[in-house]
Scaffold this motif. Structure first.
Motif, PDB file in Angstrom:
ATOM      1  N   ARG A 181      -2.049  -5.658  -5.094  1.00 18.80           N
ATOM      2  CA  ARG A 181      -1.239  -6.648  -4.355  1.00 18.80           C
ATOM      3  C   ARG A 181      -1.523  -6.557  -2.858  1.00 18.80           C
ATOM      4  NH1 ARG A 181       0.333 -11.367  -3.358  1.00 18.80           N
ATOM      5  NH2 ARG A 181       2.388 -11.579  -2.441  1.00 18.80           N
ATOM      6  N   ALA A 182      -1.627  -5.347  -2.331  1.00 17.60           N
ATOM      7  CA  ALA A 182      -1.958  -5.175  -0.909  1.00 17.60           C
ATOM      8  C   ALA A 182      -3.317  -5.806  -0.600  1.00 17.60           C
ATOM      9  CB  ALA A 182      -1.964  -3.697  -0.545  1.00 17.60           C
ATOM     10  N   ILE A 183      -4.261  -5.643  -1.507  1.00 19.29           N
ATOM     11  CA  ILE A 183      -5.604  -6.214  -1.316  1.00 19.29           C
ATOM     12  C   ILE A 183      -5.564  -7.732  -1.401  1.00 19.29           C
ATOM     13  CG2 ILE A 183      -7.894  -6.398  -2.377  1.00 19.29           C
ATOM     14  CD1 ILE A 183      -7.476  -3.338  -3.105  1.00 19.29           C
ATOM     15  N   ALA A 242      -8.021   1.021   3.424  1.00 22.85           N
ATOM     16  CA  ALA A 242      -7.124   2.021   2.840  1.00 22.85           C
ATOM     17  C   ALA A 242      -6.661   1.598   1.450  1.00 22.85           C
ATOM     18  CB  ALA A 242      -5.927   2.261   3.749  1.00 22.85           C
ATOM     19  N   ALA A 243      -6.297   0.334   1.297  1.00 23.71           N
ATOM     20  CA  ALA A 243      -5.844  -0.137  -0.013  1.00 23.71           C
ATOM     21  C   ALA A 243      -6.984  -0.094  -1.033  1.00 23.71           C
ATOM     22  CB  ALA A 243      -5.269  -1.547   0.094  1.00 23.71           C
ATOM     23  N   TRP A 244      -8.191  -0.470  -0.607  1.00 24.60           N
ATOM     24  CA  TRP A 244      -9.346  -0.396  -1.513  1.00 24.60           C
ATOM     25  C   TRP A 244      -9.602   1.057  -1.926  1.00 24.60           C
ATOM     26  CZ3 TRP A 244     -11.241  -4.067  -4.320  1.00 24.60           C
ATOM     27  CH2 TRP A 244     -11.249  -5.395  -3.862  1.00 24.60           C
ATOM     28  N   PRO A 303      -7.524  -8.529   2.067  1.00 27.85           N
ATOM     29  CA  PRO A 303      -8.763  -8.030   1.457  1.00 27.85           C
ATOM     30  C   PRO A 303      -9.566  -7.096   2.370  1.00 27.85           C
ATOM     31  CG  PRO A 303      -8.584 -10.409   1.195  1.00 27.85           C
ATOM     32  CD  PRO A 303      -7.487  -9.985   2.124  1.00 27.85           C
ATOM     33  N   ALA A 304      -9.230  -7.055   3.654  1.00 27.89           N
ATOM     34  CA  ALA A 304      -9.940  -6.184   4.599  1.00 27.89           C
ATOM     35  C   ALA A 304      -9.236  -4.847   4.782  1.00 27.89           C
ATOM     36  CB  ALA A 304     -10.094  -6.892   5.942  1.00 27.89           C
ATOM     37  N   ASN A 314       0.835  -1.193   0.000  1.00 27.75           N
ATOM     38  CA  ASN A 314       0.000   0.000   0.000  1.00 27.75           C
ATOM     39  C   ASN A 314       0.878   1.253   0.000  1.00 27.75           C
ATOM     40  OD1 ASN A 314      -2.752   1.178   0.189  1.00 27.75           O
ATOM     41  ND2 ASN A 314      -1.950   1.988   2.102  1.00 27.75           N
ATOM     42  N   ASN A 315       1.908   1.255   0.836  1.00 31.46           N
ATOM     43  CA  ASN A 315       2.812   2.400   0.893  1.00 31.46           C
ATOM     44  C   ASN A 315       3.565   2.597  -0.420  1.00 31.46           C
ATOM     45  OD1 ASN A 315       2.006   2.874   3.515  1.00 31.46           O
ATOM     46  ND2 ASN A 315       3.745   1.793   4.417  1.00 31.46           N
TER      47      ASN A 315
END
Length: 162
Positions: free
Chosen positions: A33-35, A43-45, A39-40, A12-13
């Motif tokens: 990739r972070a998701i 922030a990434a979504w 999946p929860a 995410n960063n």
């Protein structure tokens, strides 16, 4: 990301760094990739929604914001951005209005969110409500010219209606 390939926060960063450099394609990949790893991650979504929107992929941006809000319904920015995209799309439902109002409920001090609400009302032809929201937006941030543009659009719409 190479040092911590299984850490969703790292991806995410990394996406945030890519986005700051204008590489929204690479940012979207990093957020995805972070998701995959978590999946929860609201922030990434949300960030994926921003990146997809910057890439002009409204459909997937909307889907990402809906996922973000499914994880964390208190994300005012996701509500606001979803309202913007739905309004731009000409969505005939009340969804844009509902999301704009929820963003303001969560962050009543945000001039940008009041500006979004004004744009939603303009799209709906509700000029008096648009004027009220646009005036409040400019009161909250009198130095932002884009807010004055929305107010001027609402004023013009008010003078052109019979």
């Amino acid at each position: 990301a190479k040092a911590r390939p299984d850490d969703p926060a790292t991806h995410n960063n990394l996406g945030v760094i890519y986005a700051a450099r204008g590489r929204h394609d690479l940012a979207a990949d990093a957020y995805a990739r972070a998701i995959d790893l978590d999946p929860a991650s609201a922030a990434a979504w949300h960030n994926l929604g921003v990146a997809r929107g910057k890439l002009g992929d409204r459909r997937h941006a909307i889907e990402a914001y809906v996922h973000a809000l499914g994880v964390d319904p208190s994300l005012a920015a996701s509500h606001n951005n979803l309202a913007v995209l739905l309004t731009e799309q000409g969505d005939p439902s009340d969804r844009a209005l509902q999301h704009a109002l929820e963003a303001i409920r969560l962050r009543p001090d945000s001039a940008n969110y009041h500006d979004t609400l004004a744009s939603v009302y303009l799209r709906r032809g509700e000029i008096n409500d648009a004027l009220r929201a646009a005036r409040l937006a400019t009161k909250l941030d009198p130095d932002d010219p884009s807010l004055r543009d929305t107010l001027n659009r609402a004023l013009d719409a008010g003078t052109s209606t019979p």
